[in-house]
Write a protein that holds these residues in place. Structure first.
Motif, PDB file in Angstrom:
ATOM      1  N   TYR A  11       6.765   9.817   1.157  1.00 29.77           N
ATOM      2  CA  TYR A  11       5.861  10.143  -0.151  1.00 29.77           C
ATOM      3  C   TYR A  11       6.632  10.156  -1.135  1.00 29.77           C
ATOM      4  O   TYR A  11       7.947  10.324  -1.210  1.00 29.77           O
ATOM      5  N   ASN A  12       6.122  10.016  -2.466  1.00 29.35           N
ATOM      6  CA  ASN A  12       6.821  10.168  -3.866  1.00 29.35           C
ATOM      7  C   ASN A  12       6.008  11.309  -4.355  1.00 29.35           C
ATOM      8  O   ASN A  12       4.813  11.297  -4.503  1.00 29.35           O
ATOM      9  N   ALA A 228       0.632   6.128   7.103  1.00 32.99           N
ATOM     10  CA  ALA A 228       0.485   5.280   6.141  1.00 32.99           C
ATOM     11  C   ALA A 228       1.291   3.947   6.120  1.00 32.99           C
ATOM     12  O   ALA A 228       2.512   4.174   6.329  1.00 32.99           O
ATOM     13  N   GLU A 229       0.992   2.861   5.492  1.00 29.86           N
ATOM     14  CA  GLU A 229       1.614   1.727   5.400  1.00 29.86           C
ATOM     15  C   GLU A 229       2.724   1.613   4.220  1.00 29.86           C
ATOM     16  O   GLU A 229       3.471   0.517   4.418  1.00 29.86           O
ATOM     17  N   ARG A 230       2.550   2.409   3.501  1.00 27.15           N
ATOM     18  CA  ARG A 230       3.311   2.502   2.501  1.00 27.15           C
ATOM     19  C   ARG A 230       3.518   3.897   1.985  1.00 27.15           C
ATOM     20  O   ARG A 230       2.568   4.866   2.125  1.00 27.15           O
ATOM     21  N   PRO A 231       4.505   4.453   1.070  1.00 24.70           N
ATOM     22  CA  PRO A 231       4.500   5.990   0.587  1.00 24.70           C
ATOM     23  C   PRO A 231       3.349   6.279   0.189  1.00 24.70           C
ATOM     24  O   PRO A 231       2.842   5.655  -0.763  1.00 24.70           O
ATOM     25  N   VAL A 232       2.966   7.574   0.418  1.00 22.53           N
ATOM     26  CA  VAL A 232       1.778   8.082  -0.404  1.00 22.53           C
ATOM     27  C   VAL A 232       2.318   8.826  -1.638  1.00 22.53           C
ATOM     28  O   VAL A 232       3.348   9.591  -1.636  1.00 22.53           O
ATOM     29  N   GLN A 233       1.545   8.559  -2.654  1.00 26.03           N
ATOM     30  CA  GLN A 233       1.860   9.115  -4.099  1.00 26.03           C
ATOM     31  C   GLN A 233       1.095  10.395  -4.162  1.00 26.03           C
ATOM     32  O   GLN A 233      -0.064  10.548  -4.087  1.00 26.03           O
ATOM     33  N   VAL A 234       2.232  11.497  -4.140  1.00 24.75           N
ATOM     34  CA  VAL A 234       1.580  12.713  -4.211  1.00 24.75           C
ATOM     35  C   VAL A 234       1.566  13.395  -5.702  1.00 24.75           C
ATOM     36  O   VAL A 234       2.539  13.627  -6.185  1.00 24.75           O
ATOM     37  N   PHE A 235       0.464  13.605  -6.236  1.00 20.02           N
ATOM     38  CA  PHE A 235       0.438  14.358  -7.752  1.00 20.02           C
ATOM     39  C   PHE A 235      -0.056  15.699  -7.527  1.00 20.02           C
ATOM     40  O   PHE A 235      -1.190  16.247  -7.059  1.00 20.02           O
TER      41      PHE A 235
END
Length: 238
Positions: A11-12, A228-235
């Protein structure tokens, strides 16, 4: 403005000092992804969570003038209650997202009155298969118990819910902590999205997220990030 940004392989992390700043930033990311999808294939598919947390985000997104008539909106999960209920995610989305420019969007709810939640999930799966999959954008929420979508830790079918190979579109959920039967998109449909965001607010949610990521016990939110196939964006905002 982002207060800090942390990253990992899964994740980011995007942190904001104010919730309104988070809402505006997330809305901008989502609008950009939807616009790109429309440019590429003429349509876009968005799935959102309900509850009260995304209200500011919904308001920000609804006012952005994208080609909403080419966007289909559906739900990540839903309580099996009438749309008139204050607990209905469809009702919350209608009141907060499907406004202003976004009134032109097509909305596909999950809940249909049926003899059982199982029958409803089967009918939903048939209906939703016709949507322009995969999801272009999915915006998730999270509870302090580590659940996301309606993947509750005490669900009697949690193993099925967290199966990333499932071909089902919608699954029924029975969990004591959920309060009433629910419907949820399958994990496979969520993690194949082009852009997956997790919207959380408050120190309790931040601590719950960090605990889930560090725990040896696999919490549902961790299962989503792992699959998840790509990093999850955590806000996040306090």
């Amino acid at each position: 403005m982002a207060r800090e940004q942390l990253n990992s392989d899964a994740y980011n992390w995007h942190a904001f000092a104010e919730r309104q700043d988070l809402a505006a930033a997330l809305a901008g990311h989502v609008a950009g992804r939807l616009t790109a999808a429309i440019a590429e294939r003429g349509t876009a598919l968005l799935a959102v969570s309900g509850g009260t947390t995304p209200a500011k985000f919904f308001a920000s997104l609804s006012s952005i003038p994208i080609a909403w008539n080419k966007v289909t909106v559906t739900l990540v999960d839903e309580r099996c209650v009438p749309v008139s209920s204050p607990r209905s995610n469809a009702g919350l989305v209608a009141a907060n997202l499907l406004q202003h420019a976004a009134t032109a969007a097509r909305f596909v709810p999950l809940y249909q009155k049926a003899e059982s939640v199982g029958n409803t999930s089967e009918a939903d799966s048939r209906m939703l298969r016709s949507l322009p999959w995969p999801l272009d954008v999915v915006v998730l929420g999270m509870g302090t118990d580590g659940h996301t979508a309606s993947f509750f830790p005490d669900a009697d079918n949690l193993e099925t819910l967290l199966d990333p190979s499932s071909e089902r579109v919608v699954l029924p959920v029975h969990a004591t902590s959920a309060g009433e039967p629910r419907l949820t998109l399958s994990l496979a449909r969520i993690v194949r999205a082009g852009f997956v965001a997790l919207h959380i607010e408050g120190e309790d949610k931040r601590m719950a997220f960090e605990s889930a990521m560090a725990s040896e016990t696999r919490k549902p939110i961790r299962a989503v990030l792992d699959a998840a196939e790509r990093p999850v964006q955590v806000f996040w905002a306090p």
